[in-house]
Every structure is written in structure tokens, then in C-alpha cells.
Design a protein around this motif. Structure first.
Motif, mmCIF file in Angstrom:
data_model
loop_
_atom_site.group_PDB
_atom_site.id
_atom_site.type_symbol
_atom_site.label_atom_id
_atom_site.label_comp_id
_atom_site.label_asym_id
_atom_site.label_seq_id
_atom_site.Cartn_x
_atom_site.Cartn_y
_atom_site.Cartn_z
ATOM 1 N N LEU A 31 0.834 -1.205 0.000
ATOM 2 C CA LEU A 31 0.000 0.000 0.000
ATOM 3 C C LEU A 31 0.868 1.253 0.000
ATOM 4 C CD1 LEU A 31 -2.861 -0.911 2.488
ATOM 5 C CD2 LEU A 31 -3.151 -0.063 0.171
ATOM 6 N N GLY A 32 1.880 1.251 0.834
ATOM 7 C CA GLY A 32 2.770 2.403 0.900
ATOM 8 C C GLY A 32 3.440 2.687 -0.426
ATOM 9 N N ARG A 33 3.898 1.639 -1.091
ATOM 10 C CA ARG A 33 4.527 1.821 -2.409
ATOM 11 C C ARG A 33 3.524 2.356 -3.429
ATOM 12 N NH1 ARG A 33 7.738 -2.259 -0.848
ATOM 13 N NH2 ARG A 33 6.417 -3.966 -1.491
ATOM 14 N N ARG A 34 2.334 1.795 -3.392
ATOM 15 C CA ARG A 34 1.318 2.234 -4.349
ATOM 16 C C ARG A 34 0.895 3.684 -4.071
ATOM 17 N NH1 ARG A 34 0.063 -2.605 -6.808
ATOM 18 N NH2 ARG A 34 -0.163 -4.402 -5.456
ATOM 19 N N LEU A 35 0.679 4.011 -2.812
ATOM 20 C CA LEU A 35 0.288 5.375 -2.469
ATOM 21 C C LEU A 35 1.423 6.359 -2.715
ATOM 22 C CD1 LEU A 35 -1.744 4.686 0.796
ATOM 23 C CD2 LEU A 35 -2.642 5.347 -1.444
ATOM 24 N N GLY A 36 2.652 5.886 -2.556
ATOM 25 C CA GLY A 36 3.810 6.746 -2.796
ATOM 26 C C GLY A 36 3.895 7.227 -4.242
ATOM 27 N N LYS A 37 3.276 6.503 -5.145
ATOM 28 C CA LYS A 37 3.299 6.931 -6.553
ATOM 29 C C LYS A 37 2.502 8.211 -6.762
ATOM 30 C CE LYS A 37 4.502 2.456 -8.223
ATOM 31 N NZ LYS A 37 4.181 1.243 -8.903
ATOM 32 N N ALA A 94 1.645 -0.662 10.925
ATOM 33 C CA ALA A 94 1.147 -0.730 9.550
ATOM 34 C C ALA A 94 0.740 0.654 9.051
ATOM 35 C CB ALA A 94 -0.038 -1.696 9.464
ATOM 36 N N ALA A 95 0.109 1.442 9.906
ATOM 37 C CA ALA A 95 -0.300 2.795 9.500
ATOM 38 C C ALA A 95 0.913 3.639 9.132
ATOM 39 C CB ALA A 95 -1.095 3.458 10.624
ATOM 40 N N GLN A 96 1.972 3.537 9.915
ATOM 41 C CA GLN A 96 3.186 4.300 9.598
ATOM 42 C C GLN A 96 3.779 3.860 8.267
ATOM 43 O OE1 GLN A 96 5.652 3.679 13.030
ATOM 44 N NE2 GLN A 96 4.680 5.328 14.185
ATOM 45 N N GLY A 100 3.431 6.458 5.366
ATOM 46 C CA GLY A 100 4.751 7.088 5.399
ATOM 47 C C GLY A 100 5.181 7.737 4.091
ATOM 48 N N PRO A 101 5.042 7.049 2.961
ATOM 49 C CA PRO A 101 5.460 7.674 1.701
ATOM 50 C C PRO A 101 4.713 8.971 1.395
ATOM 51 C CG PRO A 101 5.269 5.317 1.408
ATOM 52 C CD PRO A 101 4.704 5.630 2.778
ATOM 53 N N LEU A 102 3.428 9.023 1.703
ATOM 54 C CA LEU A 102 2.679 10.256 1.465
ATOM 55 C C LEU A 102 3.103 11.342 2.452
ATOM 56 C CD1 LEU A 102 -0.944 9.065 0.661
ATOM 57 C CD2 LEU A 102 0.739 10.039 -0.893
ATOM 58 N N ALA A 103 3.370 10.953 3.683
ATOM 59 C CA ALA A 103 3.806 11.938 4.674
ATOM 60 C C ALA A 103 5.152 12.551 4.279
ATOM 61 C CB ALA A 103 3.908 11.279 6.057
ATOM 62 N N ARG A 104 6.016 11.737 3.700
ATOM 63 C CA ARG A 104 7.337 12.238 3.315
ATOM 64 C C ARG A 104 7.287 13.239 2.159
ATOM 65 N NH1 ARG A 104 8.549 7.113 5.145
ATOM 66 N NH2 ARG A 104 8.344 6.048 3.168
#
Length: 159
Positions: A31-37, A94-96, A100-104
Motif C-alpha cells: 500500500l505504501g509503495r502504491r500510495l507513494g506513486k 502498519a499505519a506508519q 509514510g510515503p505520502l507523509a514524506r
């Protein structure tokens, strides 16, 4: 010929290992990788917000099934943890990882959002897309679907 077969076998083993690795990762990492896009879309479209809105909708159109799958897998994973403290710790972790990618890239997202607000065409496009998603969700989960439910289910849901 012998070398060709060895190369094919090694290639197949590598492919299987990659597939195994991909499917054994924790869902929140996916999820983090996908949202980071989304960050990439925002960063490259600050100067072209209308195109960025189009890219966002294209991205979600192509990736929502995987996002939903990963999110569902995460919920199932968390649901299988019996100990409440362990569950809560795992959910926080899991939330972090998931957000995390979006927060960064928060600053880039803010700049992109500001650019959309300054561009009337991009704003209208984003609003129209958001309205359409909201309408779909309303019809799927609320709104006008009650007439499909048996009366007993309706009474249970409206308590």
C-alpha cells in the motif's frame, strides 16, 4: 543447447523467487509503495495541475483493485491477531508504513493541491471526479439501495 536449458531454468527460478517475494510482503508495504506513486504525480505536475488531475484519476483507475486488495489483506491480517495489545501495535506500525510515503512528500502534495486550487479547469475536473466517486459510494453503500434489502435486514441495519 545445454547452456540454453540452464539459462531457462535459472531464469524461471529467479522469476518464481521474485513472484514469491512480491506476494509474501506485508500488505501495508505494498500500500505504501502504491500510495507513494501519488507523490511522483504531484511532484511532476505542480506546473500542470490539470494534467496532474488526469494522471491521478488514471492512476486510481488502473490501481484501485490492487489498493483495495492490499487494504483488505491488511484488515484480514490485523483481524487474525488475538492479543489486543499486539493487534494495536501491529496496526500502528502498519499505519506508519502505509502512510509514510505520502507523509514524506507532504510539501509536494501541498504545492500540487495549491496549484489545483489556482487552476479553475483542474479544480472543476477534480471536483467532478470526486463527486462521481461519492455518488458511486452513496449508491453502493447507502442512498437508494434500501429497496433491494429484505425488510428484516433493513430493520436490523436501521436500529
Amino acid at each position: 543447447m545445454n547452456t540454453l536449458w540452464k539459462s531457462l531454468v535459472v531464469g524461471l527460478i529467479v522469476l518464481l523467487a521474485l513472484l514469491y517475494y512480491r506476494h509474501t510482503q506485508r500488505p501495508e508495504l505494498q500500500l505504501g509503495r502504491r500510495l507513494g506513486k501519488i507523490c511522483t504525480i504531484a511532484e511532476k505536475n505542480v506546473s500542470s495541475p490539470e494534467r496532474g488531475v488526469d494522471e491521478l484519476f488514471t492512476y486510481f483507475g488502473e490501481n484501485t483493485p490492487e489498493l483495495a486488495h492490499d487494504f483488505g489483506a491488511l484488515l484480514v491480517c490485523l483481524g487474525r491477531i488475538d492479543d489486543q495489545r499486539e493487534h494495536d501495535d501491529r496496526a500502528r506500525e502498519a499505519a506508519q508504513r502505509m502512510w509514510g510515503p505520502l507523509a514524506r512528500c507532504g510539501e509536494s502534495l501541498q504545492e500540487f493541491g495549491d496549484a489545483i486550487e489556482r487552476d479553475p479547469a483542474a479544480s472543476r475536473k477534480l471536483q467532478a471526479g470526486a463527486d462521481r466517486v461519492t455518488r458511486s459510494l452513496t449508491l453502493l453503500f447507502g442512498g437508494e439501495v434500501e429497496h433491494f434489502w429484505p425488510r428484516s435486514l433493513g430493520r436490523f441495519l436501521h436500529r
